[in-house]
Scaffold this motif. Sequence first.
Motif, short mmCIF file in Angstrom:
data_model
loop_
_atom_site.label_atom_id
_atom_site.label_comp_id
_atom_site.label_asym_id
_atom_site.label_seq_id
_atom_site.Cartn_x
_atom_site.Cartn_y
_atom_site.Cartn_z
N PRO A 190 0.82 -1.22 0.00
CA PRO A 190 0.00 0.00 0.00
C PRO A 190 0.85 1.26 0.00
N PRO A 191 0.36 2.33 -0.61
CA PRO A 191 1.12 3.59 -0.59
C PRO A 191 1.20 4.15 0.82
N LEU A 192 2.26 4.85 1.10
CA LEU A 192 2.42 5.47 2.41
C LEU A 192 1.39 6.58 2.59
N LEU A 193 0.82 6.63 3.78
CA LEU A 193 -0.13 7.70 4.09
C LEU A 193 0.65 8.93 4.55
N THR A 194 1.28 9.56 3.58
CA THR A 194 2.07 10.75 3.83
C THR A 194 1.69 11.82 2.81
N VAL A 203 -9.55 1.09 4.59
CA VAL A 203 -8.25 1.69 4.31
C VAL A 203 -7.14 0.65 4.44
N ARG A 204 -6.15 0.74 3.57
CA ARG A 204 -4.97 -0.12 3.61
C ARG A 204 -3.87 0.66 4.34
N PHE A 259 -0.90 -2.15 9.91
CA PHE A 259 -1.30 -3.48 9.46
C PHE A 259 -2.57 -3.40 8.64
N SER A 260 -2.55 -3.97 7.44
CA SER A 260 -3.72 -4.02 6.58
C SER A 260 -4.22 -5.46 6.51
N LEU A 261 -5.36 -5.71 7.13
CA LEU A 261 -5.94 -7.06 7.13
C LEU A 261 -6.23 -7.53 5.72
N LEU A 262 -6.73 -6.65 4.88
CA LEU A 262 -7.09 -7.02 3.51
C LEU A 262 -5.86 -7.45 2.73
N ASP A 263 -4.76 -6.73 2.89
CA ASP A 263 -3.52 -7.10 2.20
C ASP A 263 -2.94 -8.40 2.75
N PHE A 264 -3.05 -8.57 4.07
CA PHE A 264 -2.53 -9.78 4.70
C PHE A 264 -3.23 -11.03 4.16
#
Length: 376
Positions: free
Chosen positions: A74-78, A283-284, A289-294
């Motif tokens: 996922p892209p950084l939330l920055t 949101v990822r 930790f992103s549950l969807l990506d995991f």
Amino acid sequence: MNEVEGLRQRRLPHPQVITDDSPAQEAKEGSTYSSKVFRVTFLTLAASLTVPLLGVTVLLDCPIDPQPISLKEPPLLTGVLEPNIKLRKAERLWENQLYGPESIVNIGDILFTGTADGKIIKIEDGEIQTISRIGHGPCGETKMLVSTKTVIEGQKLSFVNDLTMTRDGRKIYFTDSSSKWQRRDYLFLIMEGTDDGRLLEYDTVTKEVKVLMVGLRFPNGVQLSPAEDFVLVQETTMARIRRYYVSGLMKGGADMFVENMPGLPDNIRLSSSGGYWVAMAAVRHNPGFSLLDFLAEKPWIKKMIFKLLSQETVTNFVPKYSLVVELTETGSYRRSFHDPNGVMVAYVSEAHEHDGYLYLGSFRSPYICRINLQHV
């Protein structure tokens, strides 16, 4: 008596010898014995529960046949995606008077929305009026354009989702999210990674339906560009937006508009700046930790989960986090509005701009939110 003699005559204490029968040793042995008994008991109990559970899990049917999905990190939330609480400046409208107003449109100052219980609602001067109810017999004047029973190019319409229309009313572009799953099974659709979604075109004059794109994983929101030369399609499962050209030199071609988004996109609508509003109910997180990506590349874990738990239960494990982003006309991020934990705006599905306000739809919440764009 000198000091030496005094020392000789002073009685020295006898050293205390602790034998195996001392209370301290007995307590130690008792504690060790109790610990061993506890460990044996715990392991025995765990095994007695785990073995049958695994056996039952193997025998249980799974409602989905999940496929591994390859997602980029996922892209950084920055930067412009930096987390904030701007969505908490929204106000809730008509709370508990409607349920799941997923999509919103204005005709002048009259607001229309469809709700999760099948109602088509008109809101004028703050008053709510139900003008139709899909699936329960119309209570107002309705006209069916395309039946979900219609088989189009060998595939039935099962999950007709969003639409966008040309200004002259001639063409309607719409998504059919899946021929297997329906709206109530949206989580199955995401977790299974089903790729039977399509983008279609309906001609209001000829009454013909044409398939434009196939093999999409949960095609969701759809929006014509301001110049009406292409259509954008949100591919929810893949966290991206596809582009299909409907006119000009590129007509019939397709490419990627935005890839690897910070959440799962739902609906997409035009913004007054010439770009697009995109709503995301999941949101990822990165960092985080992103549950969807995991779970994306672990079909066996998905099977285990859905053998034991219902969709509703699994949904409760997905962290509430509402995110709305504004894209430029080229697909870069202009700004983002967040509501960590979904305190004010929960399960956001659409951001619809009208007269300086952003109206926020939801597929589960019993209200519409509104935020003054001048205040954010």
